[in-house]
Enzyme design. Structure first.
Site, mmCIF file in Angstrom:
data_model
loop_
_atom_site.group_PDB
_atom_site.id
_atom_site.type_symbol
_atom_site.label_atom_id
_atom_site.label_comp_id
_atom_site.label_asym_id
_atom_site.label_seq_id
_atom_site.Cartn_x
_atom_site.Cartn_y
_atom_site.Cartn_z
ATOM 1 N N ARG A 160 -3.230 11.529 2.825
ATOM 2 C CA ARG A 160 -3.145 10.915 1.522
ATOM 3 C C ARG A 160 -3.469 11.584 0.355
ATOM 4 O O ARG A 160 -2.553 11.717 -1.057
ATOM 5 C CB ARG A 160 -4.708 10.075 1.768
ATOM 6 C CG ARG A 160 -4.019 8.792 3.263
ATOM 7 C CD ARG A 160 -3.972 8.007 2.476
ATOM 8 N NE ARG A 160 -4.007 7.472 1.005
ATOM 9 C CZ ARG A 160 -4.039 6.268 1.429
ATOM 10 N NH1 ARG A 160 -4.938 5.591 2.177
ATOM 11 N NH2 ARG A 160 -4.563 5.703 -0.111
ATOM 12 N N HIS A 163 0.763 -1.262 0.112
ATOM 13 C CA HIS A 163 -0.090 -0.188 -0.322
ATOM 14 C C HIS A 163 0.848 1.265 0.434
ATOM 15 O O HIS A 163 1.319 2.340 1.193
ATOM 16 C CB HIS A 163 -0.582 -0.146 1.446
ATOM 17 C CG HIS A 163 -2.136 1.013 1.052
ATOM 18 N ND1 HIS A 163 -2.379 1.836 0.181
ATOM 19 C CD2 HIS A 163 -3.263 0.735 1.865
ATOM 20 C CE1 HIS A 163 -2.796 2.664 0.336
ATOM 21 N NE2 HIS A 163 -3.864 2.291 1.132
HETATM 22 N N1 CP Z 1 -6.354 3.195 4.508
HETATM 23 C C1 CP Z 1 -7.434 2.804 3.229
HETATM 24 O O1 CP Z 1 -6.816 2.805 2.410
HETATM 25 O O2 CP Z 1 -8.823 3.785 3.553
HETATM 26 P P1 CP Z 1 -9.352 2.758 2.766
HETATM 27 O O3 CP Z 1 -9.535 1.496 2.261
HETATM 28 O O4 CP Z 1 -10.255 4.343 3.183
HETATM 29 O O5 CP Z 1 -9.115 3.820 0.524
HETATM 30 N N1 NVA Z 2 -4.751 -4.325 5.562
HETATM 31 C C1 NVA Z 2 -5.896 -3.120 4.922
HETATM 32 C C2 NVA Z 2 -5.340 -1.579 4.379
HETATM 33 C C3 NVA Z 2 -6.655 -0.820 4.788
HETATM 34 C C4 NVA Z 2 -6.896 0.418 4.087
HETATM 35 C C5 NVA Z 2 -6.151 -4.451 4.118
HETATM 36 O O1 NVA Z 2 -5.910 -4.900 3.002
HETATM 37 O O2 NVA Z 2 -7.917 -4.172 3.717
#
Ligand code: CP
Ligand code: NVA
Length: 298
Positions: free
Chosen positions: A285, A127
């Site tokens: 973000r 991510h």
């Molecule tokens: N932290 C994050 O990526 O949040 P969302 O899943 O709401 O996009």
């Molecule tokens: N590890 C989590 C992150 C969410 C923003 C997922 O993949 O659901």
């Protein structure tokens, strides 16, 4: 930079450049260069999202472009059209793509077949956008990451943990991953990571000891719902609560990528005590991703 597919692929200088640019874009929020003027960027999402979707849609507009949200399940992708064909079609029509999905390979393939700037908006592996925003937040709130010790607590093998591991390896700050054996970073993954900055600790108190930042993520990532009961049981000793925070450095901050599940990975009390920095991360973000898109069209 042609794409943002992972933090693994970025150099220290590239990460630092993006954070610098994100801080700058935040300062001139409403008067930023219109680098996406006349462009359409597609958001292809196969998983739920609040922050990522909204921050990209707003960010694209603020940079002068038009976002186009596409739910993967409503596209022919959802009926089996290959990623490489979807990529070649979209590559002829839109100027950039932001993809949230399961397999990292799908984002990598989209980037190579589409020929347009492609951004990983979360896969099972990484991510990167989240950790860029987190680093921006550390820059603003803690003056940076040099000589800081960060603890990632919880599912140490999830996408957010892996991107933190790459951030530590590339930028040289100390990262302790506090996780029980089944949720420690996989050996096959750690073999790729340069030695020296990342350690793994199975005791939660010892993991946060001496840390300036204590970070957590949901215990049940998207796609792992069938494992919920097991995960909640095994990860319960890793909850961030007042007692655990007493083991961290005085003045340590708590960070969370959100969404947060109070009573599970974090208590309501700790969440509210650190809400200022946690929601700053969420806002960042927008700025960090504007920096990424600006860099990709440079
Ligand atoms: N932290 C994050 O990526 O949040 P969302 O899943 O709401 O996009
Ligand atoms: N590890 C989590 C992150 C969410 C923003 C997922 O993949 O659901």
């Amino acid at each position: 930079m042609k794409h943002l597919l992972s933090l693994e692929q970025l150099t220290q200088a590239e990460i630092e450049g993006l954070i610098h640019s994100a801080v700058d874009l935040k300062a001139k929020r409403k008067s930023c260069p219109q680098v996406l003027a006349g462009q359409t960027w597609a958001l292809i999402f196969n998983k739920s999202s609040t922050r990522t979707r909204v921050s990209f849609e707003v960010g694209i507009r603020e940079l002068g472009g038009s976002p186009m949200f596409l739910s993967g399940s409503e596209m022919q992708l959802g009926r089996g059209e290959p990623v490489k064909d979807t990529a070649r079609v979209l590559g002829r029509m839109v100027d950039g793509a932001i993809i949230r999905t399961f397999a990292q390979k799908d984002v990598d393939d989209f980037a190579s077949f589409s020929g347009i700037p492609t951004i990983n908006a979360l896969t099972d592996d990484e991510h990167p956008c989240q950790i860029l925003a987190d680093l921006q937040t550390m820059q603003e709130r803690l003056g940076g990451w040099k000589n800081k010790r960060v603890c990632f607590l919880g599912d140490g093998d999830c996408n957010v943990a892996r991107s933190w591991i790459w951030a530590s390896a590339r930028l040289g700050f100390e990262l302790v991953v506090g996780a029980p054996a089944p949720f420690q970073p996989a050996d096959s993954f750690m073999e790729r990571v340069p030695k020296g900055t990342v350690s793994v600790e199975s005791d939660a108190m010892r993991a946060v000891s001496g840390c300036d930042v204590v970070y957590t993520d949901v215990w049940v990532s998207m796609g792992k719902e069938a494992e919920s009961a097991d995960r909640l049981r095994v990860l319960s000793p890793y909850q961030i609560n007042t007692q655990l925070m007493a083991a961290a450095n005085p003045g340590a901050v708590v960070m969370h990528c959100l969404p947060a599940y109070r009573g599970k990975e974090i208590t309501d009390e700790v969440m509210e005590a650190h809400a200022g920095i946690i929601f700053e991360e969420a806002e960042n973000r927008l700025h960090a991703q504007k920096a990424v898109m600006t860099e990709l069209v440079r």
